[in-house]
Design a protein around this motif. Structure first.
Motif, PDB file in Angstrom:
ATOM      1  N   GLN B 167      -1.224  -5.914   5.452  1.00  0.00           N
ATOM      2  CA  GLN B 167      -2.593  -5.527   5.800  1.00  0.00           C
ATOM      3  C   GLN B 167      -3.009  -4.214   5.130  1.00  0.00           C
ATOM      4  OE1 GLN B 167      -3.252  -5.657  10.033  1.00  0.00           O
ATOM      5  NE2 GLN B 167      -3.028  -7.866  10.077  1.00  0.00           N
ATOM      6  N   PHE B 168      -2.077  -3.297   5.082  1.00  0.00           N
ATOM      7  CA  PHE B 168      -2.455  -1.966   4.608  1.00  0.00           C
ATOM      8  C   PHE B 168      -1.473  -1.429   3.572  1.00  0.00           C
ATOM      9  CE2 PHE B 168      -4.176  -2.423   8.921  1.00  0.00           C
ATOM     10  CZ  PHE B 168      -5.522  -2.350   8.596  1.00  0.00           C
ATOM     11  N   GLY B 169      -1.152  -2.272   2.609  1.00  0.00           N
ATOM     12  CA  GLY B 169      -0.215  -1.859   1.566  1.00  0.00           C
ATOM     13  C   GLY B 169      -0.778  -0.706   0.743  1.00  0.00           C
ATOM     14  N   ASP B 170       0.031   0.290   0.515  1.00  0.00           N
ATOM     15  CA  ASP B 170      -0.441   1.491  -0.171  1.00  0.00           C
ATOM     16  C   ASP B 170       0.089   1.634  -1.597  1.00  0.00           C
ATOM     17  OD1 ASP B 170      -1.893   2.327   2.004  1.00  0.00           O
ATOM     18  OD2 ASP B 170      -0.247   3.487   2.871  1.00  0.00           O
ATOM     19  N   LEU B 171       0.970   0.744  -2.019  1.00  0.00           N
ATOM     20  CA  LEU B 171       1.591   0.951  -3.327  1.00  0.00           C
ATOM     21  C   LEU B 171       0.578   0.964  -4.487  1.00  0.00           C
ATOM     22  CD1 LEU B 171       5.011  -0.851  -2.918  1.00  0.00           C
ATOM     23  CD2 LEU B 171       4.680   1.516  -3.616  1.00  0.00           C
ATOM     24  N   PRO B 172      -0.429   0.059  -4.501  1.00  0.00           N
ATOM     25  CA  PRO B 172      -1.387   0.131  -5.622  1.00  0.00           C
ATOM     26  C   PRO B 172      -2.062   1.505  -5.726  1.00  0.00           C
ATOM     27  CG  PRO B 172      -1.655  -1.924  -4.427  1.00  0.00           C
ATOM     28  CD  PRO B 172      -0.677  -1.091  -3.638  1.00  0.00           C
ATOM     29  N   ILE B 173      -2.361   2.101  -4.576  1.00  0.00           N
ATOM     30  CA  ILE B 173      -3.048   3.392  -4.601  1.00  0.00           C
ATOM     31  C   ILE B 173      -2.076   4.497  -5.056  1.00  0.00           C
ATOM     32  CG2 ILE B 173      -2.757   4.342  -2.274  1.00  0.00           C
ATOM     33  CD1 ILE B 173      -5.772   4.647  -2.147  1.00  0.00           C
ATOM     34  N   PHE B 174      -0.804   4.354  -4.713  1.00  0.00           N
ATOM     35  CA  PHE B 174       0.185   5.344  -5.148  1.00  0.00           C
ATOM     36  C   PHE B 174       0.276   5.375  -6.667  1.00  0.00           C
ATOM     37  CE2 PHE B 174       3.321   6.460  -1.547  1.00  0.00           C
ATOM     38  CZ  PHE B 174       2.277   6.587  -0.659  1.00  0.00           C
ATOM     39  N   PHE B 175       0.131   4.202  -7.259  1.00  0.00           N
ATOM     40  CA  PHE B 175       0.275   4.113  -8.719  1.00  0.00           C
ATOM     41  C   PHE B 175      -1.076   4.038  -9.416  1.00  0.00           C
ATOM     42  CE2 PHE B 175       4.389   2.222  -7.321  1.00  0.00           C
ATOM     43  CZ  PHE B 175       5.209   3.172  -7.883  1.00  0.00           C
ATOM     44  N   ASP B 176      -2.139   4.061  -8.634  1.00  0.00           N
ATOM     45  CA  ASP B 176      -3.488   3.986  -9.183  1.00  0.00           C
ATOM     46  C   ASP B 176      -3.660   2.761 -10.075  1.00  0.00           C
ATOM     47  OD1 ASP B 176      -6.078   4.721  -9.529  1.00  0.00           O
ATOM     48  OD2 ASP B 176      -5.688   6.161 -11.134  1.00  0.00           O
ATOM     49  N   VAL B 177      -3.312   1.612  -9.551  1.00  0.00           N
ATOM     50  CA  VAL B 177      -3.494   0.369 -10.306  1.00  0.00           C
ATOM     51  C   VAL B 177      -4.293  -0.630  -9.460  1.00  0.00           C
ATOM     52  CG1 VAL B 177      -1.422   0.595 -11.699  1.00  0.00           C
ATOM     53  CG2 VAL B 177      -1.266  -0.560  -9.473  1.00  0.00           C
ATOM     54  N   GLU B 178      -4.965  -1.535 -10.139  1.00  0.00           N
ATOM     55  CA  GLU B 178      -5.694  -2.591  -9.444  1.00  0.00           C
ATOM     56  C   GLU B 178      -5.226  -3.942  -9.978  1.00  0.00           C
ATOM     57  OE1 GLU B 178     -10.051  -2.560  -8.594  1.00  0.00           O
ATOM     58  OE2 GLU B 178      -9.883  -0.548  -9.428  1.00  0.00           O
ATOM     59  N   PRO B 179      -4.109  -4.429  -9.487  1.00  0.00           N
ATOM     60  CA  PRO B 179      -3.564  -5.674 -10.019  1.00  0.00           C
ATOM     61  C   PRO B 179      -4.519  -6.844  -9.760  1.00  0.00           C
ATOM     62  CG  PRO B 179      -1.966  -4.515  -8.663  1.00  0.00           C
ATOM     63  CD  PRO B 179      -3.286  -3.872  -8.427  1.00  0.00           C
ATOM     64  N   LYS B 180      -4.532  -7.746 -10.705  1.00  0.00           N
ATOM     65  CA  LYS B 180      -5.433  -8.901 -10.581  1.00  0.00           C
ATOM     66  C   LYS B 180      -4.905  -9.899  -9.565  1.00  0.00           C
ATOM     67  CE  LYS B 180      -7.141  -8.884 -15.320  1.00  0.00           C
ATOM     68  NZ  LYS B 180      -5.993  -8.206 -15.975  1.00  0.00           N
ATOM     69  N   ARG B 181      -3.579 -10.022  -9.527  1.00  0.00           N
ATOM     70  CA  ARG B 181      -3.015 -11.016  -8.607  1.00  0.00           C
ATOM     71  C   ARG B 181      -2.198 -10.323  -7.524  1.00  0.00           C
ATOM     72  NH1 ARG B 181      -1.474 -16.165 -12.362  1.00  0.00           N
ATOM     73  NH2 ARG B 181      -1.357 -14.809 -14.166  1.00  0.00           N
ATOM     74  N   THR B 182      -2.181 -10.923  -6.360  1.00  0.00           N
ATOM     75  CA  THR B 182      -1.485 -10.309  -5.229  1.00  0.00           C
ATOM     76  C   THR B 182      -0.509 -11.313  -4.628  1.00  0.00           C
ATOM     77  OG1 THR B 182      -2.968 -11.051  -3.489  1.00  0.00           O
ATOM     78  CG2 THR B 182      -3.624  -9.065  -4.707  1.00  0.00           C
ATOM     79  N   LEU B 183       0.144 -10.870  -3.567  1.00  0.00           N
ATOM     80  CA  LEU B 183       1.080 -11.724  -2.844  1.00  0.00           C
ATOM     81  C   LEU B 183       0.411 -12.994  -2.319  1.00  0.00           C
ATOM     82  CD1 LEU B 183       3.414  -9.547  -0.606  1.00  0.00           C
ATOM     83  CD2 LEU B 183       4.077 -11.406  -2.124  1.00  0.00           C
ATOM     84  N   VAL B 184      -0.894 -12.911  -2.043  1.00  0.00           N
ATOM     85  CA  VAL B 184      -1.591 -14.106  -1.547  1.00  0.00           C
ATOM     86  C   VAL B 184      -1.517 -15.195  -2.608  1.00  0.00           C
ATOM     87  CG1 VAL B 184      -3.801 -15.065  -0.812  1.00  0.00           C
ATOM     88  CG2 VAL B 184      -3.155 -12.773  -0.110  1.00  0.00           C
ATOM     89  N   ASP B 185      -1.841 -14.834  -3.857  1.00  0.00           N
ATOM     90  CA  ASP B 185      -1.780 -15.813  -4.942  1.00  0.00           C
ATOM     91  C   ASP B 185      -0.346 -16.313  -5.120  1.00  0.00           C
ATOM     92  OD1 ASP B 185      -4.556 -15.231  -5.796  1.00  0.00           O
ATOM     93  OD2 ASP B 185      -3.684 -13.280  -6.212  1.00  0.00           O
ATOM     94  N   ALA B 186       0.582 -15.364  -5.134  1.00  0.00           N
ATOM     95  CA  ALA B 186       1.982 -15.732  -5.381  1.00  0.00           C
ATOM     96  C   ALA B 186       2.502 -16.695  -4.320  1.00  0.00           C
ATOM     97  CB  ALA B 186       2.853 -14.483  -5.446  1.00  0.00           C
ATOM     98  N   THR B 187       2.216 -16.392  -3.049  1.00  0.00           N
ATOM     99  CA  THR B 187       2.754 -17.252  -1.988  1.00  0.00           C
ATOM    100  C   THR B 187       2.071 -18.617  -1.989  1.00  0.00           C
ATOM    101  OG1 THR B 187       1.292 -16.100  -0.458  1.00  0.00           O
ATOM    102  CG2 THR B 187       3.599 -15.487  -0.395  1.00  0.00           C
ATOM    103  N   GLN B 188       0.787 -18.647  -2.385  1.00  0.00           N
ATOM    104  CA  GLN B 188       0.114 -19.943  -2.390  1.00  0.00           C
ATOM    105  C   GLN B 188       0.555 -20.805  -3.562  1.00  0.00           C
ATOM    106  OE1 GLN B 188      -4.056 -19.103  -1.768  1.00  0.00           O
ATOM    107  NE2 GLN B 188      -3.689 -19.024   0.433  1.00  0.00           N
TER     108      GLN B 188
END
Lengths: 281, 368
Positions: B167-188
């Motif tokens: 719900q509140f993952g902070d890793l993208p903000i730590f690295f200042d990245v905006e990944p196109k795909r997330t765990l939602v895509d991967a799990t589906q």
């Protein structure tokens, strides 16, 4: 909303849930001091600790209890006809302040067995209190959403000292709005508002599109004193600015929902406010 | 120079189709084929092969993976299967296989798989490390991120960070990245993915460290089924040597499932009011009650002050378990994480970095 009047037949409590999307930013402290403050104003108050796995209400008040919400759930399931929530509460009292607590389960395993519908029923059975304060954890779980649904207001807490925390505060707020909670129901409360920080409160308000309902100052020493003493701030640090700020927040929550409510207990309020002045808060 | 290939396959149709592909490619020279494991093990060395295809759907061949690894040192051992089976893949990897590949395949696919598997690192099973914290706000995410970078630096092997704080993952903000795909895509998509098609779901943060992000909206967390997440984590272990999972706070189906398959679980706690030790104790008791002798559950205390052995003992006494890792406070970390510069520059030569470096050494030693 109704207030403790012995004659009234139908009444329901004002339910204030204390919620955040970042853990460890003072929800439990806020919940305890809201409960104490409201009790101090003469209201009948129950504080429900629904941070089920790792609740801290009893810890912060140095209380022990074998009765918990887990026991209440079992009893409600086994003997609904003889169930009374009263049997599962424990009281905190100090001086003229007394409020009830529905403690969190003692064991993680018990916390894991809880059922959202049963907990909702249990919270509804607290309706003989004027105020029910619910201390939640920092997630959009089924339980938390059910509690936010039945809440009168959501005391949505944020600490804006860290970028990820701000992101989660904003995302949480947007999510609440997307879930169709009325804006008037969500009360933005900033905690540790005057701590040294890189992020400006005005920018945060602009980002959220909504001003803070209340700002609680940063007062680590008083909070520390309160936790060490196992007492609400009004007893552990009566003269602190944080105690005063909580008093103001309690004022907001008692006067705003309905003017009449305050009028009905006006005699109480005036007595207590005089005592309050005497003690300097 | 072309790979010298041995195909071990008991299904003649499949064998023909594979040979058809391999023989038409200049990158591969088929030096021998076998239908039987023992013949392959006994005879193949005559041809100095450096690439094997083993049919893992045949149990005998699956069980023979360690023998092939032992007999043909330095050769790539690819397990073949018509449908991706995470458990068989896992067994093959534990046996020392280079990796697995779906068949039938094209020559290009083989090269992609080989590329993916050779940058992964040593041909050893991956090490799966998860970060658990009872209530959150324990420094869990910061620690996971820094540990990932240090391990990659020390080993030269590939490290994956999976942000499962759904719900509140902070890793993208730590690295200042905006990944196109997330765990939602991967799990589906996971049922349809192979290591090669799964790899692009990761966002490379720096060479050898990649991130699989949490969803961008809290309600999307609901779309992630725990068993799909487990499959995602397992496939990640096929293409990364180290997999570090940042979990949401508390016990829930996601944390329990990921911890169940982890090699090391770090129970991370930051002492604030003092009651956190109590919560850590409850957590350790919960993990002890489910101990299966496979995984190690380690305690980590962050922002420990004073940073002394005496204090370690004090915490351990209250906890009833040893304090495995102590991390001191480092205020500069907050501004680094705040600015999204975690990947660029960490305050070096600090006690904090020394502690996490020591933690990395333990993790690396565990997998060797």
């Amino acid at each position: 909303m109704a207030v403790a009047t012995k004659t009234s037949i139908e009444r329901s409590s004002v339910i204030i849930s204390v919620f955040s999307t970042t853990p460890g930013i003072g929800k439990t402290i806020i919940a305890i001091n809201l409960a104490a403050g409201l009790a101090h104003e003469g209201y009948k108050v129950c504080l429900a600790d629904l941070d089920l796995q790792f609740g801290d209400v009893l810890n912060y008040l140095k209380l022990n209890s074998v009765n918990t919400v887990a026991g209440a759930q079992r009893a409600l399931l086994d003997n609904p006809s003889t169930f009374h929530i009263r049997d599962f509460l424990i009281d905190y009292s100090e001086g003229d302040v007394k409020f009830s607590i529905l403690p969190a389960p003692l064991y993680v395993y018990d916390a894991y067995q809880t059922d959202v519908q049963l907990i909702t029923d249990i919270i509804n059975k607290l309706s003989y209190f004027d105020y029910v304060i619910i201390d939640l954890n920092s997630m959009f779980s089924a339980l938390n959403l059910a509690m936010l649904d039945i809440s009168t207001v959501i005391n949505y807490v944020g600490v804006i000292d860290f970028l990820p925390a701000l992101k989660n505060y904003k995302i949480g707020y947007d999510t609440l709005i997307r879930f169709d909670y009325e804006e008037s129901k969500i009360r933005l409360v900033e905690n540790r508002s005057d701590s040294q920080k890189l992020i400006n409160a005005h920018d945060v308000e602009r980002l959220l599109g909504e001003p803070f309902y209340h700002k609680l100052p940063n007062d680590y020493p008083s909070v520390n004193k309160s936790i060490n003493a196992g007492k609400p701030l009004m007893f552990a640090a009566p003269d602190s600015k944080l105690t005063k700020s909580f008093d103001e927040l309690v004022g907001l929550y008692t006067n705003r929902p309905e003017e009449k409510a305050a009028a009905e207990t006006s005699s109480n309020v005036s007595i207590f406010s005089k005592i309050g002045k005497f003690f300097g808060f | 120079m072309a790979y010298k290939v041995i195909v071990v396959e008991d299904n003649q149709t499949m064998m023909d189709s594979m040979l058809n592909v391999l023989r038409r490619s200049p990158d591969f020279e088929v030096v021998a084929t076998y239908k039987n494991v023992n013949a392959a093990l006994g005879q193949a060395s005559m041809f100095k092969p450096n690439l094997f295809f083993l049919n893992l759907e045949n149990e005998e061949m699956l069980n023979a993976v360690p023998d092939f690894v032992d007999t043909f040192r330095g050769a790539y051992i690819l397990g073949t299967m018509s449908q991706w089976d995470p458990l068989d893949v896992n067994q093959a990897m534990e046996g020392g296989a280079t990796g697995c590949i779906l068949k039938p395949f094209t020559a290009k696919e083989i090269l992609e798989y080989l590329q993916l598997y050779s940058v992964r690192g040593q041909r050893k099973p991956a090490e799966l490390i998860s970060f658990f914290s009872p209530k959150g706000r324990a420094g869990r995410t910061t620690l996971a991120a820094i540990l990932a970078m240090i391990i990659a630096e020390k080993t030269g092997e590939r490290v994956a960070l999976i942000d499962a704080d759904l719900q509140f993952g902070d890793l993208p903000i730590f690295f200042d990245v905006e990944p196109k795909r997330t765990l939602v895509d991967a799990t589906q998509d996971i049922k349809l993915l192979t290591p090669v098609t799964f790899a692009p779901y990761f966002h490379e943060i720096k060479p050898r460290v990649s991130l699989l992000s949490s969803p961008d909206r809290p309600e999307y967390a609901e779309l992630i089924a725990p068993d799909s997440l487990v499959e995602v984590v397992m496939m990640t272990t096929n293409i990364f040597r180290y997999v570090i999972v940042d979990l949401p706070a508390g016990f829930n189906p996601i944390t329990l499932d990921v911890c169940r398959i982890s090699d090391i679980v770090f129970v991370t706690t930051m002492i604030n009011s003092g009651f956190e030790i109590k919560h850590a104790k409850k957590t350790m008791e919960m993990f002890s009650s489910q101990d299966d002798g496979h995984r190690q559950v380690k305690t980590v205390f962050t922002r420990v002050n004073p940073f002394t052995e005496e204090n370690r003992q004090k915490i351990a006494n209250q906890l009833g378990y040893p304090v495995d890792v102590m991390i001191p406070n480092e205020y500069r970390m907050i501004s680094v994480a705040n600015s999204g510069r975690l990947a660029q520059g960490l305050p070096q030569d600090t006690q904090l970095m020394k502690s996490i470096s020591g933690m990395a050494d333990k993790v690396i030693a565990f997998g060797r």
